[in-house]
Motif scaffolding. Structure first.
Motif, PDB file in Angstrom:
ATOM      1  N   VAL A 245       6.875  28.804  77.428  1.00 21.19           N
ATOM      2  CA  VAL A 245       8.206  29.252  77.838  1.00 21.19           C
ATOM      3  C   VAL A 245       8.607  30.529  77.101  1.00 21.19           C
ATOM      4  O   VAL A 245       9.026  31.519  77.706  1.00 21.19           O
ATOM      5  N   LEU A 246       8.487  30.527  75.777  1.00 16.22           N
ATOM      6  CA  LEU A 246       8.933  31.674  74.984  1.00 16.22           C
ATOM      7  C   LEU A 246       8.060  32.904  75.219  1.00 16.22           C
ATOM      8  O   LEU A 246       8.564  34.028  75.262  1.00 16.22           O
ATOM      9  N   ALA A 247       6.763  32.689  75.372  1.00 13.38           N
ATOM     10  CA  ALA A 247       5.866  33.829  75.582  1.00 13.38           C
ATOM     11  C   ALA A 247       6.096  34.471  76.945  1.00 13.38           C
ATOM     12  O   ALA A 247       5.877  35.668  77.124  1.00 13.38           O
ATOM     13  N   GLY A 248       6.547  33.684  77.921  1.00 17.17           N
ATOM     14  CA  GLY A 248       6.755  34.218  79.265  1.00 17.17           C
ATOM     15  C   GLY A 248       8.146  34.739  79.520  1.00 17.17           C
ATOM     16  O   GLY A 248       8.430  35.271  80.595  1.00 17.17           O
ATOM     17  N   LEU A 249       9.045  34.621  78.534  1.00 12.47           N
ATOM     18  CA  LEU A 249      10.430  35.046  78.718  1.00 12.47           C
ATOM     19  C   LEU A 249      10.635  36.412  78.070  1.00 12.47           C
ATOM     20  O   LEU A 249      10.402  36.575  76.875  1.00 12.47           O
TER      21      LEU A 249
ATOM     22  N   LEU B 215      18.012  33.808  85.101  1.00 12.07           N
ATOM     23  CA  LEU B 215      17.510  34.869  85.972  1.00 12.07           C
ATOM     24  C   LEU B 215      15.997  35.022  85.892  1.00 12.07           C
ATOM     25  O   LEU B 215      15.398  35.688  86.737  1.00 12.07           O
ATOM     26  N   HIS B 216      15.377  34.399  84.886  1.00 12.15           N
ATOM     27  CA  HIS B 216      13.924  34.421  84.785  1.00 12.15           C
ATOM     28  C   HIS B 216      13.310  33.070  85.131  1.00 12.15           C
ATOM     29  O   HIS B 216      12.234  32.709  84.654  1.00 12.15           O
ATOM     30  N   GLY B 217      14.012  32.325  85.985  1.00 16.39           N
ATOM     31  CA  GLY B 217      13.422  31.138  86.585  1.00 16.39           C
ATOM     32  C   GLY B 217      13.410  29.900  85.732  1.00 16.39           C
ATOM     33  O   GLY B 217      12.632  28.980  86.006  1.00 16.39           O
ATOM     34  N   LEU B 218      14.260  29.826  84.708  1.00 15.49           N
ATOM     35  CA  LEU B 218      14.252  28.677  83.808  1.00 15.49           C
ATOM     36  C   LEU B 218      15.582  27.948  83.828  1.00 15.49           C
ATOM     37  O   LEU B 218      16.632  28.538  84.058  1.00 15.49           O
ATOM     38  N   CYS B 219      15.521  26.665  83.556  1.00 14.41           N
ATOM     39  CA  CYS B 219      16.690  25.858  83.239  1.00 14.41           C
ATOM     40  C   CYS B 219      16.463  25.337  81.820  1.00 14.41           C
ATOM     41  O   CYS B 219      15.434  24.721  81.545  1.00 14.41           O
ATOM     42  N   HIS B 220      17.369  25.620  80.899  1.00 11.99           N
ATOM     43  CA  HIS B 220      17.173  25.226  79.501  1.00 11.99           C
ATOM     44  C   HIS B 220      17.019  23.722  79.365  1.00 11.99           C
ATOM     45  O   HIS B 220      16.132  23.221  78.659  1.00 11.99           O
ATOM     46  N   ALA B 221      17.897  22.954  80.009  1.00 11.43           N
ATOM     47  CA  ALA B 221      17.823  21.494  80.103  1.00 11.43           C
ATOM     48  C   ALA B 221      18.082  20.761  78.791  1.00 11.43           C
ATOM     49  O   ALA B 221      17.901  19.551  78.733  1.00 11.43           O
ATOM     50  N   ASP B 222      18.495  21.459  77.743  1.00 11.65           N
ATOM     51  CA  ASP B 222      18.872  20.768  76.505  1.00 11.65           C
ATOM     52  C   ASP B 222      19.860  21.622  75.712  1.00 11.65           C
ATOM     53  O   ASP B 222      19.787  21.706  74.490  1.00 11.65           O
ATOM     54  N   LEU B 223      20.794  22.254  76.410  1.00  7.52           N
ATOM     55  CA  LEU B 223      21.765  23.116  75.735  1.00  7.52           C
ATOM     56  C   LEU B 223      22.816  22.245  75.040  1.00  7.52           C
ATOM     57  O   LEU B 223      23.379  21.333  75.645  1.00  7.52           O
ATOM     58  N   LYS B 224      23.065  22.542  73.772  1.00  2.27           N
ATOM     59  CA  LYS B 224      24.047  21.814  72.965  1.00  2.27           C
ATOM     60  C   LYS B 224      24.310  22.648  71.709  1.00  2.27           C
ATOM     61  O   LYS B 224      23.547  23.581  71.400  1.00  2.27           O
ATOM     62  N   PRO B 225      25.374  22.353  70.960  1.00  3.67           N
ATOM     63  CA  PRO B 225      25.680  23.173  69.783  1.00  3.67           C
ATOM     64  C   PRO B 225      24.547  23.257  68.771  1.00  3.67           C
ATOM     65  O   PRO B 225      24.357  24.315  68.146  1.00  3.67           O
ATOM     66  N   ALA B 226      23.781  22.188  68.602  1.00  6.41           N
ATOM     67  CA  ALA B 226      22.686  22.215  67.622  1.00  6.41           C
ATOM     68  C   ALA B 226      21.565  23.157  68.026  1.00  6.41           C
ATOM     69  O   ALA B 226      20.723  23.516  67.189  1.00  6.41           O
TER      70      ALA B 226
ATOM     71  N   ALA C 277      11.329  26.792  87.271  1.00  8.86           N
ATOM     72  CA  ALA C 277      11.439  26.773  88.719  1.00  8.86           C
ATOM     73  C   ALA C 277      10.148  27.256  89.349  1.00  8.86           C
ATOM     74  O   ALA C 277       9.363  27.976  88.743  1.00  8.86           O
ATOM     75  N   THR C 278       9.915  26.862  90.586  1.00  8.68           N
ATOM     76  CA  THR C 278       8.742  27.333  91.310  1.00  8.68           C
ATOM     77  C   THR C 278       8.902  28.818  91.612  1.00  8.68           C
ATOM     78  O   THR C 278      10.019  29.325  91.701  1.00  8.68           O
ATOM     79  N   PRO C 279       7.788  29.575  91.769  1.00 10.69           N
ATOM     80  CA  PRO C 279       7.867  31.036  91.918  1.00 10.69           C
ATOM     81  C   PRO C 279       8.798  31.501  93.017  1.00 10.69           C
ATOM     82  O   PRO C 279       9.521  32.483  92.861  1.00 10.69           O
ATOM     83  N   GLU C 280       8.817  30.798  94.171  1.00 10.49           N
ATOM     84  CA  GLU C 280       9.652  31.263  95.273  1.00 10.49           C
ATOM     85  C   GLU C 280      11.139  31.108  94.978  1.00 10.49           C
ATOM     86  O   GLU C 280      11.984  31.696  95.642  1.00 10.49           O
ATOM     87  N   GLN C 281      11.487  30.337  93.921  1.00 15.56           N
ATOM     88  CA  GLN C 281      12.885  30.138  93.588  1.00 15.56           C
ATOM     89  C   GLN C 281      13.358  31.085  92.497  1.00 15.56           C
ATOM     90  O   GLN C 281      14.545  31.158  92.211  1.00 15.56           O
ATOM     91  N   ARG C 282      12.453  31.826  91.873  1.00 18.30           N
ATOM     92  CA  ARG C 282      12.816  32.639  90.720  1.00 18.30           C
ATOM     93  C   ARG C 282      13.896  33.691  90.998  1.00 18.30           C
ATOM     94  O   ARG C 282      14.723  33.921  90.135  1.00 18.30           O
ATOM     95  N   PRO C 283      13.943  34.347  92.180  1.00 15.36           N
ATOM     96  CA  PRO C 283      14.978  35.359  92.366  1.00 15.36           C
ATOM     97  C   PRO C 283      16.397  34.802  92.375  1.00 15.36           C
ATOM     98  O   PRO C 283      17.348  35.538  92.183  1.00 15.36           O
ATOM     99  N   GLU C 284      16.584  33.508  92.646  1.00 16.74           N
ATOM    100  CA  GLU C 284      17.911  32.939  92.751  1.00 16.74           C
ATOM    101  C   GLU C 284      18.346  32.333  91.427  1.00 16.74           C
ATOM    102  O   GLU C 284      17.746  31.383  90.945  1.00 16.74           O
ATOM    103  N   PRO C 285      19.427  32.842  90.819  1.00 15.90           N
ATOM    104  CA  PRO C 285      19.898  32.265  89.565  1.00 15.90           C
ATOM    105  C   PRO C 285      20.257  30.795  89.683  1.00 15.90           C
ATOM    106  O   PRO C 285      20.240  30.060  88.715  1.00 15.90           O
ATOM    107  N   GLN C 286      20.603  30.313  90.892  1.00  9.95           N
ATOM    108  CA  GLN C 286      20.986  28.926  91.084  1.00  9.95           C
ATOM    109  C   GLN C 286      19.891  28.142  91.809  1.00  9.95           C
ATOM    110  O   GLN C 286      20.142  27.086  92.369  1.00  9.95           O
ATOM    111  N   GLY C 287      18.645  28.635  91.793  1.00  7.30           N
ATOM    112  CA  GLY C 287      17.559  27.969  92.495  1.00  7.30           C
ATOM    113  C   GLY C 287      17.309  26.568  91.971  1.00  7.30           C
ATOM    114  O   GLY C 287      17.481  26.280  90.799  1.00  7.30           O
ATOM    115  N   GLN C 288      16.912  25.683  92.852  1.00 11.22           N
ATOM    116  CA  GLN C 288      16.609  24.307  92.453  1.00 11.22           C
ATOM    117  C   GLN C 288      15.396  24.286  91.535  1.00 11.22           C
ATOM    118  O   GLN C 288      14.460  25.058  91.696  1.00 11.22           O
TER     119      GLN C 288
END
Length: 337
Positions: free
Chosen positions: A71-75, A135-146, A190-201
């Protein structure tokens, strides 16, 4: 789930070559961890080539290490997202080397309240980092203050400084304050075809990995294909906590979380949530609290209130995206540039 090019990574792809000279560019104090989690431990270290202090994160499992490296290397780099400086080994454990921060948002909120300008700058930086991730096709999925790391946020002389010293601290805050979103080991790609959409599934690989208190209602109710707007919900929960210094929904189970959210906002009678597997019509018809004064008090900044309402929207389709959050009036009118 990893990007296609990294799906086939094996342990031997990371193993050092024992016959080759080791050129590892970091050293750490392995006897004094500065943090820990389900992944492993974090140690304070030093980058040999620059002498800079760094954080060295070790992993208990190879799968977690591979995912976070991928994840980090590709971002692409962003000032509000933790960057990877090096990957190495400590014995048989993979290490990720990144910038060292003074503290995290969870610790800071337990120590003291935030100044208004400080809170706004932190929140804007968090929104910018999250928008970059989305915008780079990721969902963090563990965002919290820590998982929000900070530097340059120490108030002068334990809040006993003169007004002039405090004013100078506020002037220097934009340059000194560092805010970075980290711990992307649970990120869902996200799958490649969804990457352009910030709200992609996104794929459901992270569905059970979001920390309970910051978990969006659609995940709690069993949605199998959720969007990166689950991160926006977590951002809203974090923003509310930055004001109150206590979690918005400190539930002790999935059912308790659903009950607490519906007690706060009211139980929906239509929309996406009522069709999800775990939505029960047998739950009482909770009546929503007055928003936001019922929880935040009468003195809440109306722009901050609007930001919370937009991010803490029960229906994901109506929830504000991270990209839109960066442009919210809360930040534009506070002259944060």
């Amino acid at each position: 789930r990893l990007p296609p090019g990294l799906m086939s990574l094996k342990l031997q792809d990371f193993e050092p070559q024992h016959n080759a000279p080791q050129t590892q560019d970091f050293a750490a104090d392995w006897n004094s961890p500065i943090g820990s989690g389900t992944f492993g431990r974090v140690y304070k270290g030093k980058q040999n080539s620059t002498g800079a202090s760094v954080a060295v994160k070790t992993f208990l499992g190879m799968k977690d290490a591979t995912r976070e490296v991928a994840v980090l290397a590709g971002l692409p780099p962003h000032p509000s997202v933790v960057r990877i400086l090096d990957v190495g080994w400590a014995g048989r454990k993979v290490c990720i080397v990144s910038d060292l921060f003074e503290t995290d948002l969870d610790r800071l909120l337990r120590e003291r309240p935030l100044e208004d300008a400080e809170r706004a700058r932190m929140l804007r930086a968090m929104c910018a980092g999250l928008a970059h991730i989305h915008l780079h096709g990721l969902c963090h999925a563990d965002l919290k203050p820590a998982n929000v790391f900070l530097r340059g946020c120490s108030l002068p002389a334990a809040r006993t400084a003169s007004r002039a010293e405090f004013a100078q601290w506020l002037i220097q805050l934009p340059q000194a304050l560092g805010v970075c979103i980290g711990d992307l080991g649970n990120a869902v790609i996200a799958t490649p075809e969804q990457r352009p959409e910030p709200q992609g599934q996104v794929e459901e690989g992270g569905i059970c990995e979001v920390t309970l208190w910051y978990r969006a209602p659609e995940i709690l109710l069993g949605m199998k294909s959720f969007s990166n707007l689950v991160d926006t919900w977590a951002m809203g929960c974090t923003a509310a906590e930055m004001l109150s210094r206590k979690p918005l929904f400190p539930g002790d189970s999935q059912i308790d979380m659903i009950r607490r959210i519906f007690q706060f906002f009211g139980k929906p009678s239509e929309g996406t949530l009522v069709h999800l597997p775990l939505f029960s019509r047998r739950l009482p018809a909770f009546h929503p609290q007055p928003w936001p004064t019922g929880w935040l008090g009468q003195g809440c900044n109306p722009r901050f209130s609007d930001f919370l309402q937009a991010t803490l929207e029960l229906e994901p389709e109506r929830r504000m995206s991270a990209v839109d959050a960066v442009r919210h009036d809360l930040f534009q009118l506070q002259r944060l540039h």
